[in-house]
Design a protein around this motif. Sequence first.
Motif, PDB file in Angstrom:
ATOM      1  N   GLY A   9      17.296 -15.890  -9.534  1.00 55.73           N
ATOM      2  CA  GLY A   9      18.289 -15.284  -9.014  1.00 55.73           C
ATOM      3  C   GLY A   9      16.954 -13.606  -8.855  1.00 55.73           C
ATOM      4  N   LEU A  10      16.323 -13.684  -8.311  1.00 59.88           N
ATOM      5  CA  LEU A  10      15.752 -12.045  -8.230  1.00 59.88           C
ATOM      6  C   LEU A  10      16.530 -10.944  -7.127  1.00 59.88           C
ATOM      7  N   GLY A  11      17.512 -10.560  -7.595  1.00 60.01           N
ATOM      8  CA  GLY A  11      18.309  -9.499  -6.977  1.00 60.01           C
ATOM      9  C   GLY A  11      17.665  -7.862  -7.804  1.00 60.01           C
ATOM     10  N   MET A  12      19.036  -7.280  -7.766  1.00 56.62           N
ATOM     11  CA  MET A  12      19.300  -6.116  -8.302  1.00 56.62           C
ATOM     12  C   MET A  12      19.113  -6.534  -9.896  1.00 56.62           C
ATOM     13  N   SER A  57      12.347 -22.875  -6.050  1.00 55.85           N
ATOM     14  CA  SER A  57      12.970 -22.332  -5.311  1.00 55.85           C
ATOM     15  C   SER A  57      14.152 -23.254  -6.537  1.00 55.85           C
ATOM     16  N   TYR A  58      15.342 -22.678  -5.518  1.00 57.66           N
ATOM     17  CA  TYR A  58      16.149 -23.590  -5.549  1.00 57.66           C
ATOM     18  C   TYR A  58      16.935 -25.299  -5.622  1.00 57.66           C
ATOM     19  N   GLU A  59      15.746 -25.327  -4.762  1.00 59.31           N
ATOM     20  CA  GLU A  59      15.899 -26.221  -4.593  1.00 59.31           C
ATOM     21  C   GLU A  59      14.811 -27.532  -5.644  1.00 59.31           C
ATOM     22  N   CYS A  76      21.336 -15.134 -13.346  1.00 55.26           N
ATOM     23  CA  CYS A  76      21.132 -13.743 -12.151  1.00 55.26           C
ATOM     24  C   CYS A  76      21.355 -13.779 -11.238  1.00 55.26           C
ATOM     25  N   LEU A  77      23.567 -14.907 -10.844  1.00 54.27           N
ATOM     26  CA  LEU A  77      23.431 -15.693  -9.689  1.00 54.27           C
ATOM     27  C   LEU A  77      24.278 -14.607  -9.277  1.00 54.27           C
ATOM     28  N   PRO A  78      25.271 -15.010  -7.534  1.00 55.95           N
ATOM     29  CA  PRO A  78      26.260 -14.359  -7.471  1.00 55.95           C
ATOM     30  C   PRO A  78      26.870 -15.278  -8.606  1.00 55.95           C
ATOM     31  N   ASN A  79      28.415 -14.801  -9.297  1.00 52.34           N
ATOM     32  CA  ASN A  79      29.394 -15.377 -10.397  1.00 52.34           C
ATOM     33  C   ASN A  79      29.189 -16.876  -9.757  1.00 52.34           C
ATOM     34  N   LYS A 100      27.129 -12.015 -17.721  1.00 52.28           N
ATOM     35  CA  LYS A 100      28.903 -11.848 -16.372  1.00 52.28           C
ATOM     36  C   LYS A 100      29.260 -12.163 -15.347  1.00 52.28           C
ATOM     37  N   PRO A 101      30.258 -12.206 -15.155  1.00 55.47           N
ATOM     38  CA  PRO A 101      31.091 -13.034 -16.020  1.00 55.47           C
ATOM     39  C   PRO A 101      30.673 -14.113 -15.777  1.00 55.47           C
ATOM     40  N   MET A 102      31.159 -14.978 -17.249  1.00 53.53           N
ATOM     41  CA  MET A 102      30.199 -16.131 -17.701  1.00 53.53           C
ATOM     42  C   MET A 102      30.396 -17.644 -16.131  1.00 53.53           C
ATOM     43  N   TYR A 127      25.895 -10.119 -22.463  1.00 52.60           N
ATOM     44  CA  TYR A 127      27.346  -9.380 -22.700  1.00 52.60           C
ATOM     45  C   TYR A 127      26.628  -7.946 -23.775  1.00 52.60           C
ATOM     46  N   ARG A 128      25.385  -7.468 -22.658  1.00 49.01           N
ATOM     47  CA  ARG A 128      24.044  -5.807 -22.776  1.00 49.01           C
ATOM     48  C   ARG A 128      24.828  -4.699 -24.036  1.00 49.01           C
ATOM     49  N   CYS A 129      26.476  -4.726 -24.042  1.00 48.33           N
ATOM     50  CA  CYS A 129      27.042  -3.857 -24.918  1.00 48.33           C
ATOM     51  C   CYS A 129      26.898  -4.291 -26.355  1.00 48.33           C
ATOM     52  N   TRP A 167      28.479 -10.145  -1.707  1.00 48.00           N
ATOM     53  CA  TRP A 167      28.568 -10.973  -2.659  1.00 48.00           C
ATOM     54  C   TRP A 167      29.809 -10.406  -2.878  1.00 48.00           C
ATOM     55  N   ARG A 168      29.901  -9.941  -3.627  1.00 49.51           N
ATOM     56  CA  ARG A 168      31.280  -9.030  -4.896  1.00 49.51           C
ATOM     57  C   ARG A 168      32.064  -8.991  -4.599  1.00 49.51           C
ATOM     58  N   LEU A 169      32.208  -8.657  -2.835  1.00 47.64           N
ATOM     59  CA  LEU A 169      33.820  -7.877  -2.229  1.00 47.64           C
ATOM     60  C   LEU A 169      34.275 -10.123  -1.573  1.00 47.64           C
ATOM     61  N   ALA A 172      34.783 -16.272  -2.515  1.00 48.61           N
ATOM     62  CA  ALA A 172      33.555 -17.143  -2.803  1.00 48.61           C
ATOM     63  C   ALA A 172      32.696 -17.764  -3.560  1.00 48.61           C
ATOM     64  N   LEU A 173      31.697 -16.385  -3.672  1.00 47.76           N
ATOM     65  CA  LEU A 173      31.044 -15.672  -4.672  1.00 47.76           C
ATOM     66  C   LEU A 173      31.362 -14.980  -5.430  1.00 47.76           C
ATOM     67  N   SER A 174      32.193 -14.382  -5.814  1.00 45.02           N
ATOM     68  CA  SER A 174      32.486 -13.831  -6.663  1.00 45.02           C
ATOM     69  C   SER A 174      33.581 -14.042  -7.405  1.00 45.02           C
ATOM     70  N   ILE A 184      35.905  -6.375 -16.780  1.00 47.79           N
ATOM     71  CA  ILE A 184      34.784  -7.294 -18.103  1.00 47.79           C
ATOM     72  C   ILE A 184      34.525  -6.424 -18.847  1.00 47.79           C
ATOM     73  N   TYR A 185      34.280  -5.212 -18.524  1.00 47.27           N
ATOM     74  CA  TYR A 185      33.645  -4.362 -20.023  1.00 47.27           C
ATOM     75  C   TYR A 185      34.853  -3.372 -20.086  1.00 47.27           C
ATOM     76  N   ALA A 186      36.214  -3.367 -19.451  1.00 49.35           N
ATOM     77  CA  ALA A 186      36.881  -2.704 -20.582  1.00 49.35           C
ATOM     78  C   ALA A 186      38.100  -3.836 -21.291  1.00 49.35           C
TER      79      ALA A 186
HETATM   80  P1  NAD Z   1      22.428  -9.226  -6.316  1.00 49.58           P
HETATM   81  O1  NAD Z   1      23.147  -9.215  -5.090  1.00 49.58           O
HETATM   82  O2  NAD Z   1      21.524  -8.309  -6.429  1.00 49.58           O
HETATM   83  O3  NAD Z   1      21.520 -10.104  -6.847  1.00 49.58           O
HETATM   84  C1  NAD Z   1      22.085 -11.823  -6.860  1.00 49.58           C
HETATM   85  C2  NAD Z   1      20.686 -12.880  -6.496  1.00 49.58           C
HETATM   86  O4  NAD Z   1      21.089 -13.960  -5.802  1.00 49.58           O
HETATM   87  C3  NAD Z   1      19.842 -11.969  -4.798  1.00 49.58           C
HETATM   88  O5  NAD Z   1      18.582 -12.697  -5.495  1.00 49.58           O
HETATM   89  C4  NAD Z   1      20.342 -13.644  -4.031  1.00 49.58           C
HETATM   90  O6  NAD Z   1      19.295 -13.435  -3.390  1.00 49.58           O
HETATM   91  C5  NAD Z   1      20.276 -14.524  -4.979  1.00 49.58           C
HETATM   92  N1  NAD Z   1      21.340 -15.436  -3.738  1.00 49.58           N
HETATM   93  C6  NAD Z   1      21.416 -16.243  -4.401  1.00 49.58           C
HETATM   94  N2  NAD Z   1      22.325 -17.192  -3.425  1.00 49.58           N
HETATM   95  C7  NAD Z   1      23.053 -16.404  -3.000  1.00 49.58           C
HETATM   96  C8  NAD Z   1      23.815 -16.154  -2.060  1.00 49.58           C
HETATM   97  N3  NAD Z   1      24.518 -17.420  -1.890  1.00 49.58           N
HETATM   98  N4  NAD Z   1      24.739 -15.552  -1.916  1.00 49.58           N
HETATM   99  C9  NAD Z   1      24.109 -14.118  -2.615  1.00 49.58           C
HETATM  100  N5  NAD Z   1      23.196 -14.119  -2.832  1.00 49.58           N
HETATM  101  C10 NAD Z   1      22.615 -15.163  -3.549  1.00 49.58           C
HETATM  102  O7  NAD Z   1      23.605  -8.755  -6.907  1.00 49.58           O
HETATM  103  P2  NAD Z   1      23.401  -8.855  -9.280  1.00 49.58           P
HETATM  104  O8  NAD Z   1      23.748  -7.095  -8.738  1.00 49.58           O
HETATM  105  O9  NAD Z   1      22.023  -9.261  -9.456  1.00 49.58           O
HETATM  106  O10 NAD Z   1      23.917  -9.210 -10.365  1.00 49.58           O
HETATM  107  C11 NAD Z   1      23.804 -11.271 -10.540  1.00 49.58           C
HETATM  108  C12 NAD Z   1      24.720 -11.090 -11.338  1.00 49.58           C
HETATM  109  O11 NAD Z   1      24.372 -10.601 -12.777  1.00 49.58           O
HETATM  110  C13 NAD Z   1      26.248 -11.046 -11.173  1.00 49.58           C
HETATM  111  O12 NAD Z   1      26.499 -12.191 -11.712  1.00 49.58           O
HETATM  112  C14 NAD Z   1      26.213  -9.422 -12.007  1.00 49.58           C
HETATM  113  O13 NAD Z   1      28.236  -9.826 -12.683  1.00 49.58           O
HETATM  114  C15 NAD Z   1      25.297  -9.618 -12.624  1.00 49.58           C
HETATM  115  N6  NAD Z   1      25.026  -8.254 -13.394  1.00 49.58           N
HETATM  116  C16 NAD Z   1      25.269  -8.336 -14.379  1.00 49.58           C
HETATM  117  C17 NAD Z   1      25.120  -6.615 -15.263  1.00 49.58           C
HETATM  118  C18 NAD Z   1      25.134  -6.277 -16.679  1.00 49.58           C
HETATM  119  O14 NAD Z   1      24.896  -4.930 -16.707  1.00 49.58           O
HETATM  120  N7  NAD Z   1      25.138  -7.149 -17.566  1.00 49.58           N
HETATM  121  C19 NAD Z   1      24.425  -6.061 -14.067  1.00 49.58           C
HETATM  122  C20 NAD Z   1      24.921  -6.135 -11.893  1.00 49.58           C
HETATM  123  C21 NAD Z   1      24.862  -7.669 -12.542  1.00 49.58           C
END
Ligand code: NAD
Length: 337
Positions: A9-12, A57-59, A76-79, A100-102, A127-129, A167-169, A172-174, A184-186
Motif C-alpha cells: 500500500g503506497l499511500g499517505m 501487485s496485489y495479484e 499499510c492498506l485501508p482497514n 492500526k486499527p489491526m 502502535y508508534r506511540c 475510504w475512511r468515510l 466497507a473499507l474503514s 484508537i489513540y485515545a
Molecule cells: P491512503 O488512502 O493514503 O493509502 C491507502 C493505500 O491503499 C493507497 O495506496 C491505495 O491505493 C491502497 N488501496 C488498495 N486498495 C484500496 C481500496 N480498495 N481503496 C482505497 N485504497 C486502496 O491511506 P493511509 O492514510 O496511508 O492509511 C493506510 C493505513 O495506515 C490505515 O490502516 C490507517 O489507519 C493507517 N495509518 C496509520 C497512521 C499512524 O500514524 N500509525 C497514520 C496514517 C494512516
Amino acid sequence: RPLGYAIVGLGMYGLGVIIPQFANCAHSRLAAVVSGDPAKARRVAAEHGLPESAIYSYETFDRIRDNPDVDIVYVCLPNSMHAEYVIRAARAGKHVMCEKPMAVSAAECVRMIAACKAANRKLMIGYRCHFEPFNLEAMRLARSGAAGRIRYVRSEHGFIQGDPSKWRLRRALSGGGSLMDMGIYALQAARYMTGEEPVAVQALESTDRTDPRFHEVEDQIDWQLLFPSGAVAGCKSMYSANQNHIIAVGDKGRIELEPATRYDGNHLWTGRDGREHETTSPPPGPGRTQFAGQLDHLAECIASGREPIVSGEEGLRDLRIIEAIYRSAREGRRIEL
Ligand code: NAD
C-alpha cells in the motif's frame, strides 16, 4: 544484515511516512513494494534502488514467498484489507507489521493471530506511540507514581475530514468512523497511562447524518472506561474538529501531553499539586524517530525470538473494547468487558 521489509500500500502512510524512515533505521531496510499502481511502484522502486523483482501487485503478492530479501510484510492498506494481507503474508512465510486499527472486527484479529501462530511468524501492530519519547516518558512517570495514584485519564483525538469520497468515510473499507481512526489513540492512551485493562464502558455518539461526510460512519463519539483500581478514563474522537490531547490526573499531580501523538512536535507537562506545571524533555526513545524505533523493534524481536511489545494480542484487546464502545453507543447502556 538488516531485515527486509515489503511495504503493502503506497499511500499517505506507507509511501509518505514509512518508506523515508528506513534511512533512520539500524536493523531494517526497504526490500520490496506492493501496489495496485505499476507506474508508482516502478518509480518508488527506482528511487530506492530496488530491482524489478522486488515489485509486486496485489495479484502477484503471494509470490513474495519466494523472495528471500523480504523478511517482514508491512500492511499499510485501508482497514478492511488488513486481515486478508496479514494472513496472506503469514502463509507466505513472512513476519508481519500491521497498521492500526489491526482489523475491522475482533473476529478478524483472532484469525490474523492464528494465521501468524500457525506459520510461526511474528505479528506486530503499528502502535508508534510506544516508541515515541514523550509518550514513553509519560508512561514511565505514570508508573513511577509521579502524579500519585492515577484517578482519571482524559484523551481526545480528532481531525477535520474533508472529501466525502475518502475510504475512511466508507464503512466497507474503514469499519467505522473517527473511533477506528483517531479514537484508537485515545483508547490506547487510557490503557497505557493507567496500566490497567478496563472492566466496563459507556459511550455516546453524536453525528450529523445529513452531512455528506457522515452518511456511513460516525463523527463524534465519547466513551468512558472504568478500570479495576477505580480510575476512570473519558475519551473522545471526532472527524469535525482538531484535537490531540492526553492528561492523567493522580492524587498528587498530573501528567499532560499536548499535542500528544503527532508525528513530531509533541509536548509533555508535569505538575505536582501546589506547584507550577513544568515542561519536561524526555530522554531519547529507542530509535532516531518513533517510526524507526517501531520498525527496528520488530526486526530485533525476530532476531532475538522475543514477542513485540505491541503484538497482535494488543491489537485484539483494542478491537474488543472498540466493539463494546460501538455497542454501548447503539444500545445506550453500560457494557461490562
Ligand atoms: P491512503 O488512502 O493514503 O493509502 C491507502 C493505500 O491503499 C493507497 O495506496 C491505495 O491505493 C491502497 N488501496 C488498495 N486498495 C484500496 C481500496 N480498495 N481503496 C482505497 N485504497 C486502496 O491511506 P493511509 O492514510 O496511508 O492509511 C493506510 C493505513 O495506515 C490505515 O490502516 C490507517 O489507519 C493507517 N495509518 C496509520 C497512521 C499512524 O500514524 N500509525 C497514520 C496514517 C494512516
